[in-house]
Design an enzyme around this catalytic site. Structure first.
Site, PDB file in Angstrom:
ATOM      1  N   HIS A 282      22.020 -68.687 -21.111  1.00 62.68           N
ATOM      2  CA  HIS A 282      22.209 -70.136 -20.932  1.00 62.68           C
ATOM      3  C   HIS A 282      21.999 -70.898 -22.236  1.00 62.68           C
ATOM      4  CE1 HIS A 282      20.813 -74.247 -19.969  1.00 62.68           C
ATOM      5  NE2 HIS A 282      21.829 -74.196 -19.128  1.00 62.68           N
TER       6      HIS A 282
ATOM      7  N   ARG B  63      31.077 -53.224 -49.469  1.00 61.81           N
ATOM      8  CA  ARG B  63      29.959 -52.517 -50.106  1.00 61.81           C
ATOM      9  C   ARG B  63      29.190 -51.693 -49.087  1.00 61.81           C
ATOM     10  NH1 ARG B  63      29.871 -57.826 -52.432  1.00 61.81           N
ATOM     11  NH2 ARG B  63      30.276 -57.799 -54.688  1.00 61.81           N
TER      12      ARG B  63
ATOM     13  N   ARG C 269      33.966 -49.023 -50.686  1.00 59.11           N
ATOM     14  CA  ARG C 269      33.381 -48.267 -51.803  1.00 59.11           C
ATOM     15  C   ARG C 269      32.283 -47.358 -51.266  1.00 59.11           C
ATOM     16  NH1 ARG C 269      30.751 -51.792 -56.418  1.00 59.11           N
ATOM     17  NH2 ARG C 269      29.046 -51.942 -54.908  1.00 59.11           N
TER      18      ARG C 269
ATOM     19  N   GLU D 241      35.469 -48.822 -64.272  1.00 55.20           N
ATOM     20  CA  GLU D 241      34.279 -49.497 -64.799  1.00 55.20           C
ATOM     21  C   GLU D 241      33.669 -48.771 -66.006  1.00 55.20           C
ATOM     22  OE1 GLU D 241      31.760 -49.908 -61.371  1.00 55.20           O
ATOM     23  OE2 GLU D 241      32.204 -47.907 -60.659  1.00 55.20           O
TER      24      GLU D 241
ATOM     25  N   GLY E  74      35.851 -53.086 -61.941  1.00 58.41           N
ATOM     26  CA  GLY E  74      34.506 -53.639 -61.782  1.00 58.41           C
ATOM     27  C   GLY E  74      34.090 -54.266 -63.108  1.00 58.41           C
TER      28      GLY E  74
ATOM     29  N   ASN F 286      31.596 -56.090 -64.182  1.00 60.45           N
ATOM     30  CA  ASN F 286      30.221 -56.046 -64.683  1.00 60.45           C
ATOM     31  C   ASN F 286      29.957 -54.771 -65.480  1.00 60.45           C
ATOM     32  OD1 ASN F 286      29.495 -58.545 -63.667  1.00 60.45           O
ATOM     33  ND2 ASN F 286      28.678 -57.715 -61.752  1.00 60.45           N
ATOM     34  N   ASP F 287      30.240 -53.622 -64.861  1.00 59.77           N
ATOM     35  CA  ASP F 287      29.988 -52.356 -65.560  1.00 59.77           C
ATOM     36  C   ASP F 287      30.947 -52.160 -66.726  1.00 59.77           C
ATOM     37  OD1 ASP F 287      27.719 -51.069 -64.472  1.00 59.77           O
ATOM     38  OD2 ASP F 287      28.832 -50.643 -62.640  1.00 59.77           O
TER      39      ASP F 287
ATOM     40  N   CYS G 142      37.599 -56.519 -58.400  1.00 62.76           N
ATOM     41  CA  CYS G 142      36.635 -56.908 -57.373  1.00 62.76           C
ATOM     42  C   CYS G 142      35.337 -57.433 -57.966  1.00 62.76           C
ATOM     43  CB  CYS G 142      36.349 -55.729 -56.436  1.00 62.76           C
ATOM     44  SG  CYS G 142      35.692 -54.261 -57.266  1.00 62.76           S
TER      45      CYS G 142
END
Length: 807
Positions: free
Chosen positions: A423, A513, A581, A683, A704, A706-707, A754
């Site tokens: 409810h 992820r 991944r 990466e 990727g 960042n890497d 990504c």
């Protein structure tokens, strides 16, 4: 079958349909409609009969009740008497007025025929109201009148009918009609008399043919608990939850169950024996609390029925179901239109986001994807609702329809018990306010007037924070969003949040992820499950024993939870591609999982250590990777979400790629078989230098940033001292990306990205389009903005190309 259509006061449910709504009310008309139209589809509905509204009106007429009721309602309207007193006086009129003899005779005859059909002298029935304004598409009157269960014998049936008439004027029903603008005397009451399903010996619950939180129309939500269904409807228990993916239901070889969540189910409502009550509450056994209420085959059968019912009515439906403990059969008890998500505009996406990061002090199930702040107003019972302060957060054990007037004045709602179909959940959705239900201990932990923030904007789990936190609310129009040649995809970590973004005009998920599911849902190192008996950490062993209750094979816990998490993400965008991944924890992150320290080496630089592809074929983790593979295989082949693409992270060398593909094949994930695609993350610089060779082994690349930036520029991505040097837009990175795209396209392979950079830097997104990127995967909150910008970039490039050709 019984009760002739020539009868004035009773009709067999099998003889009525939606056209008879003015005569038998919404609930009965819907039951009759389903019996006539869906019986051939195998949908089982308990037999019974309806008592028409003519009986109600004649009851008023014979007993001269209309003028008396009008008198009390007028006094209420003029504030001469309270709502509580008006309701009590009107109900007393009904309870003291006998049913006219002609009505009693028809009900007696109809009940006798029902007894003969079920070969008993006193068939046990449910006596439920069916108001003419109830269960309509634009008014959720459900629960406004009373129901009476396990009623047997004609004397008790007749008494329950009078009580049903009286319940048309409960305080909550009067209040609700006033709010909705219905004339009290224009709403007439029919009654449904229906054979009880012995769910007191099994289970029952509620299901929606649409996700009630997000409006995602490809999901069926089923909730339920042991015993009679009132506990689920009223929110007395925290039920089990199941989600089923609709588009795959018509394929018998598949089991498209994307979520199974065990509820605590502390008690159940059963038949009372040798008491004055028809039902009673009892505690469930430990075995019942640890067991799911339905088998997979039963979940799928209910889902198929929900799908058929929705198709017949042409709209999302709210359906009650029950399982008979004597026969093992499933039944549908009633179906009404879903009244919240089905009326929401499809062109607007509202989002809420906390601007501060804090640890929640309490969690439960989230209802309504919003955030609210305020002071706690702790109310123990409906008798205390006059103490509620407008704009406060209502905190209570549970709610029922008596609470509606105070719920309308709350900024948010928190309950100890209840599930998504209780409810409190249903009313909070109707009112458009967030609720966190099933916290189990809110009334014990939260203090009167304590300032709190409740957040239902973080997925399935609702969070309660101490203090007033800043948050941001935004509305995004989904109309007029231009199409782009560049595929726009999403980065998704949380399965719970995936359904929030189904409306976005995107082309799938570019990065799902896996490690989020492992860390936040599974919580246990896979090898601690594989080698549980050899685990030396006794504390971890106890934790694992508790978490994996209900799983005989502890490895199955990992596979099952991972498969369900991936499936929810994949379902949200089906049939568009969803790139998953494989796990990419560093060793220190793996070690932090329960039982993980025994299986992970200590590394000086985990960022460049034993991670990604190198783990998958290593004897140190190969058994853990096998569980990941089993989960992927289950999602693609058993659940049927074959839009899942595997992506291998941090693959340094060609030999490593070959070994990973071999291990995948050993785990029956052969690239190219059953349409399986395998991508690789780009990466490390070797992925660019050897792009042609990697293209022979993989179906696509995902950059990727960042890497890649870290390794090309030689900068520790986590170093605060070098943060000003870390820039994905550096010329060296751009040249790497251009070269990868050129080589991959020459080899017939697609390239996506990504990383975070396109979301953070519009100029970088422009560069990617100019470089010919195939897809850009973004955080959901930036997808529309970046897509609009990319459309402008593509238009500019097209214009330039036309000018060059013209010259």
């Amino acid at each position: 079958m019984y009760t002739k259509n020539t009868n004035l006061y009773t009709r067999s449910l099998t003889s009525i349909n939606l056209q008879d709504l003015p005569l038998v009310g919404g609930k009965n008309a819907s039951l009759g409609e389903m019996m006539q139209a869906l019986d051939q589809e195998g949908i089982q509905i308990p037999k019974g009969f309806a008592i028409t509204v003519d009986a109600y009106r004649d009851h008023l007429k014979v007993n001269n009740l209309t003028e008396k009721i009008e008198f009390y309602l007028t006094a209420l309207e003029n504030s001469n008497i309270s709502l509580e007193k008006a309701g009590k006086l009107i109900r007393k009129l009904f309870l003291q007025s006998p049913l006219p003899e002609a009505i009693q005779t028809e009900i007696t005859d109809a009940y006798a025929e029902l007894c003969r059909f079920y070969h008993t002298d006193k068939v046990d029935v449910a006596v439920r109201s069916s108001a003419t304004a109830e269960d309509l598409p634009d008014a959720s009157f459900a629960g406004q009148q009373e129901s009476y269960l396990n009623v047997s014998g004609i004397t008790d049936v007749l008494e329950a009918c009078r009580k049903c008439y009286a319940s048309l004027f409960t305080d909550r029903a009067i209040s609700y009609r006033n709010t909705q603008g219905f004339d009290h005397l224009e709403v007439a009451l029919s009654i449904g008399i229906q054979k009880m399903v012995r769910s007191d010996l099994a289970s029952s619950g509620v299901m929606f043919s649409i996700d009630p939180e997000t409006g995602f129309n490809n999901i069926i939500l089923i909730t339920g608990a042991w015993g009679l269904g009132e506990n689920v409807v009223q929110g007395t228990v925290n039920p089990d939850e199941f989600r089923v993916f609709k588009p795959l239901l018509n394929q018998p070889s598949l089991q498209p169950i994307v979520e199974k969540t065990l509820g605590s189910k502390e008690k159940k409502l059963i038949y009372a024996q040798e008491t004055n009550q028809q039902t009673r509450q009892v505690e469930t056994s430990p075995a019942e609390r640890q067991s799911l209420i339905l088998r997979d085959s039963e979940i799928l059968q209910l889902a198929q029925w929900a799908n058929l019912i929705e198709f017949h009515y042409g709209r999302p439906m709210d359906i009650e179901w029950a399982k008979d403990g004597l026969t093992g059969e499933l039944f549908i008890l009633q179906a009404r239109p879903e009244t919240v998500q089905s009326r929401q505009g499809q062109g607007i996406l509202k989002t809420y986001e906390l601007k501060q990061s804090h640890q929640p002090i309490l969690t439960g199930l989230s209802v309504g994807a919003a955030i609210a702040t305020g002071k706690v107003c702790l109310i123990e019972s409906a008798a205390q609702i006059d103490q509620f302060e407008d704009g406060a957060i209502l905190v209570t054990k549970m709610t029922d329809p008596d609470w509606v007037p105070v719920m309308k004045r709350a900024a948010g709602i928190v309950t100890d018990s209840g599930g998504r179909t209780c409810h409190a959940a249903i009313i909070s959705r109707e009112l458009g306010i967030p609720a966190v239900v099933g916290t189990q201990q809110a009334t014990q932990l939260l203090q009167q007037h304590q300032e709190i923030t409740i957040s239902c904007a973080e997925g399935d789990q609702g969070h309660i924070y101490n203090g007033i936190l800043d948050y941001e609310q935004s509305e995004v129009s989904l109309e007029g969003i231009p199409e782009t040649k560049t595929r726009i995809m999403l980065n998704i970590a949380s399965p719970a949040a995936a359904f929030n973004w189904w409306k976005l005009p995107v082309n799938g998920i570019g990065l799902a992820r896996m490690e989020f599911i492992i860390n936040s849902i599974i919580k246990i190192h896979p090898l601690a499950l594989v080698h549980f008996e050899q685990l030396s950490d006794q504390k971890a062993k106890q934790q694992i024993q508790q978490i994996t209750q209900g799983y005989e094979d502890k490895k199955e816990y990992f596979v099952d939870k991972l498969a369900q998490g991936i499936a929810k993400i994949a379902a949200s965008q089906y049939p568009e591609p969803v790139i998953v991944r494989m796990s990419d924890f560093k060793t220190n992150e793996y070690a932090d999982l329960i039982g993980g320290r025994q299986f992970e080496p200590s590394e000086a630089n985990p960022m460049l250590g034993f991670r990604g592809a190198s783990r998958y074929y290593s004897p140190r983790y190969r058994e853990g990777f096998a569980l990941e593979c089993q989960a992927i295989k289950r999602v693609r082949e058993e659940i049927g979400l074959d839009n899942v693409i595997i992506m291998i992270p941090f693959c340094r060398r060609l030999q490593e790629a070959d070994r990973v593909l071999e291990v995948l094949a050993e785990n029956r994930l052969q690239r190219g078989e059953n349409g399986l695609q395998v991508y690789v993350m780009c990466e490390v610089p070797s992925n660019v230098e050897l792009a042609a060779e990697f293209s022979q082994r993989f179906d696509g690349f995902s950059i990727g940033t960042n890497d890649l930036t870290q390794l090309v520029l030689g900068i520790d991505r986590d170093s605060e001292n070098l943060a000003q040097l870390f820039d994905e837009r550096d010329l060296a990175i751009k040249r790497m990306i251009r070269r990868l795209i050129k080589t991959a396209h020459e080899q017939g392979r697609k390239v996506g990205i990504c990383g975070q950079a396109p979301s953070d830097h519009p100029d970088f997104a422009t560069f990617l389009v100019e470089a010919g990127i195939d897809s850009i995967s973004l955080n959901p909150d930036s997808a529309i903005r970046v897509k609009q910008q990319i459309a402008q970039t593509e238009a500019r490039l097209e214009k330039r190309l036309v000018s060059i050709k013209a010259a």
